[in-house]
Every structure is written in C-alpha cells, then in structure tokens.
Write a protein that holds these residues in place. Structure first.
Motif, short mmCIF file in Angstrom:
data_model
loop_
_atom_site.label_atom_id
_atom_site.label_comp_id
_atom_site.label_asym_id
_atom_site.label_seq_id
_atom_site.Cartn_x
_atom_site.Cartn_y
_atom_site.Cartn_z
N GLU A 42 0.82 -1.20 0.00
CA GLU A 42 0.00 0.00 0.00
C GLU A 42 0.86 1.26 0.00
OE1 GLU A 42 -3.41 0.12 -0.09
OE2 GLU A 42 -3.24 -2.04 -0.43
N PRO A 43 0.35 2.35 -0.58
CA PRO A 43 1.05 3.64 -0.50
C PRO A 43 1.24 4.07 0.95
CG PRO A 43 -0.70 3.74 -2.13
CD PRO A 43 -0.88 2.45 -1.38
N LEU A 44 2.33 4.77 1.22
CA LEU A 44 2.66 5.24 2.56
C LEU A 44 2.72 6.76 2.54
CD1 LEU A 44 5.63 2.79 3.07
CD2 LEU A 44 3.35 2.57 4.08
N ILE A 45 2.04 7.40 3.49
CA ILE A 45 2.04 8.86 3.57
C ILE A 45 3.03 9.28 4.64
CG2 ILE A 45 0.68 10.91 4.07
CD1 ILE A 45 -1.74 9.33 2.98
N GLY A 46 3.91 10.21 4.27
CA GLY A 46 4.91 10.70 5.20
C GLY A 46 5.15 12.18 5.01
N ARG A 47 6.26 12.67 5.56
CA ARG A 47 6.65 14.08 5.45
C ARG A 47 8.09 14.17 5.01
NH1 ARG A 47 3.03 17.55 6.26
NH2 ARG A 47 1.35 17.19 7.69
N VAL A 48 8.37 15.14 4.14
CA VAL A 48 9.73 15.38 3.69
C VAL A 48 10.51 16.03 4.83
CG1 VAL A 48 11.18 16.65 2.06
CG2 VAL A 48 9.01 15.63 1.28
N LEU A 49 11.64 15.42 5.18
CA LEU A 49 12.51 16.01 6.20
C LEU A 49 13.58 16.89 5.55
CD1 LEU A 49 13.05 12.95 8.57
CD2 LEU A 49 11.51 14.89 8.88
N ALA A 50 14.07 16.45 4.40
CA ALA A 50 15.13 17.19 3.70
C ALA A 50 15.26 16.63 2.30
CB ALA A 50 16.45 17.05 4.43
N HIS A 51 15.86 17.43 1.42
CA HIS A 51 16.23 16.90 0.11
C HIS A 51 17.43 17.66 -0.41
CE1 HIS A 51 14.85 19.95 -2.84
NE2 HIS A 51 13.98 20.26 -1.90
N THR A 52 18.25 16.93 -1.14
CA THR A 52 19.44 17.49 -1.77
C THR A 52 19.43 17.08 -3.23
OG1 THR A 52 20.85 15.57 -1.39
CG2 THR A 52 20.72 17.17 0.40
N SER A 53 20.49 17.37 -3.92
CA SER A 53 20.57 16.94 -5.31
C SER A 53 20.81 15.43 -5.41
CB SER A 53 21.68 17.69 -6.04
OG SER A 53 22.91 17.45 -5.41
N ASP A 54 21.13 14.78 -4.29
CA ASP A 54 21.44 13.36 -4.30
C ASP A 54 20.39 12.47 -3.65
OD1 ASP A 54 23.93 13.83 -5.53
OD2 ASP A 54 24.82 14.26 -3.57
N ASP A 55 19.59 13.01 -2.74
CA ASP A 55 18.63 12.16 -2.05
C ASP A 55 17.48 12.96 -1.46
OD1 ASP A 55 19.66 13.29 0.37
OD2 ASP A 55 21.10 11.67 0.55
N VAL A 56 16.47 12.21 -1.01
CA VAL A 56 15.31 12.79 -0.32
C VAL A 56 15.16 12.00 0.98
CG1 VAL A 56 12.82 13.15 -0.38
CG2 VAL A 56 14.16 13.48 -2.45
N VAL A 57 14.96 12.71 2.09
CA VAL A 57 14.77 12.06 3.38
C VAL A 57 13.31 12.27 3.77
CG1 VAL A 57 15.50 11.94 5.78
CG2 VAL A 57 17.15 12.60 4.00
N VAL A 58 12.63 11.16 4.07
CA VAL A 58 11.20 11.18 4.37
C VAL A 58 10.96 10.50 5.72
CG1 VAL A 58 8.93 10.34 3.62
CG2 VAL A 58 10.60 11.10 1.92
N ALA A 59 10.06 11.08 6.52
CA ALA A 59 9.64 10.46 7.79
C ALA A 59 8.29 9.81 7.57
CB ALA A 59 9.55 11.51 8.88
N ILE A 60 8.20 8.55 7.98
CA ILE A 60 6.93 7.83 7.98
C ILE A 60 6.81 7.18 9.34
CG2 ILE A 60 5.61 5.93 6.99
CD1 ILE A 60 6.99 6.49 4.33
N ALA A 61 5.72 7.49 10.03
CA ALA A 61 5.52 7.04 11.41
C ALA A 61 6.73 7.49 12.23
CB ALA A 61 5.30 5.53 11.46
N ASN A 62 7.43 6.59 12.89
CA ASN A 62 8.58 6.95 13.70
C ASN A 62 9.90 6.59 13.00
OD1 ASN A 62 8.57 4.17 13.88
ND2 ASN A 62 8.97 4.12 16.08
N THR A 63 9.86 6.57 11.67
CA THR A 63 11.00 6.08 10.90
C THR A 63 11.44 7.10 9.86
OG1 THR A 63 10.13 3.85 11.18
CG2 THR A 63 11.76 4.15 9.46
N GLN A 64 12.75 7.15 9.66
CA GLN A 64 13.34 8.01 8.64
C GLN A 64 13.87 7.13 7.50
OE1 GLN A 64 16.17 11.10 9.88
NE2 GLN A 64 17.63 10.13 8.51
N LEU A 65 13.47 7.48 6.27
CA LEU A 65 13.97 6.77 5.09
C LEU A 65 14.80 7.73 4.26
CD1 LEU A 65 10.63 5.87 5.29
CD2 LEU A 65 11.65 4.14 3.86
N VAL A 66 15.95 7.27 3.79
CA VAL A 66 16.76 8.04 2.86
C VAL A 66 16.60 7.36 1.51
CG1 VAL A 66 19.07 8.84 2.25
CG2 VAL A 66 18.38 8.72 4.65
N LEU A 67 16.17 8.15 0.52
CA LEU A 67 15.88 7.63 -0.81
C LEU A 67 16.81 8.26 -1.82
CD1 LEU A 67 12.07 8.20 -0.41
CD2 LEU A 67 13.22 6.02 -0.21
#
Length: 95
Positions: A42-67
């Motif tokens: 299923e799709p996951l809704i989160g919030r953008v914590l930061a983004h650069t030219s190399d990655d995007v950091v997203v928070a979902i629940a109590n977790t941080q993902l670096v993409l």
C-alpha cells in the motif's frame, strides 16, 4: 526504538513519489506531506525532512527513510526530476 515501516519496504526497495491527499503533485519542501508508492504493498504517507541533489529524506511514522534516485534525470530547468524510481538507501528510527 523500533522502526514501524510496513513490510515489504526494506533497504533496496523501489518506490515512486505521488502527491499527498489533497495535493495535485508531490512537493519536496521541508515538512511537505508526500506519498511513497512501493512496488509492492500500500502507498505510505509521510513528510519530507530534507532533500538534496542526491537524495530525499522522508519520515513515515517513527521512521526516517533516505531515498536515492535509481537513474537520475534532469527536468527542463536542469533540476532533479523526481518522477522516476527511487531506492531506499537506509531506514532508521527518528531521533
């Protein structure tokens, strides 16, 4: 603290960005709501914590993902095009 990201999203999983509910397109400013669409599940809704030219950091629940982009392409303004596939580079609990 244990991360609460639903299976099967793991390091190496591929996702795409989609607009958050009530938005017409994904936004990447700090604090913006965003939807991650995994290849499976299923799709996951989160919030953008930061983004650069190399990655995007997203928070979902109590977790941080670096993409990171699978194949970085530039848009018409020479900026990073966020429409392609992104790989989960790391998953960690929010501090």
């Amino acid at each position: 603290m244990v991360s609460e990201i639903p299976d099967p999203l793991t390091v190496g999983s591929l996702v795409t960005f989609s607009a958050a509910p009530g938005h017409s397109q994904p936004d990447f400013y700090e604090g913006a709501p965003i939807t991650l669409v995994p290849g499976v599940g299923e799709p996951l809704i989160g919030r953008v914590l930061a983004h650069t030219s190399d990655d995007v950091v997203v928070a979902i629940a109590n977790t941080q993902l670096v993409l990171t982009p699978v194949a970085a392409t530039l848009d018409e303004n020479e900026g990073l095009d966020y429409k392609g596939a992104w790989a989960v580079r790391s998953i960690m609990p929010l501090a």
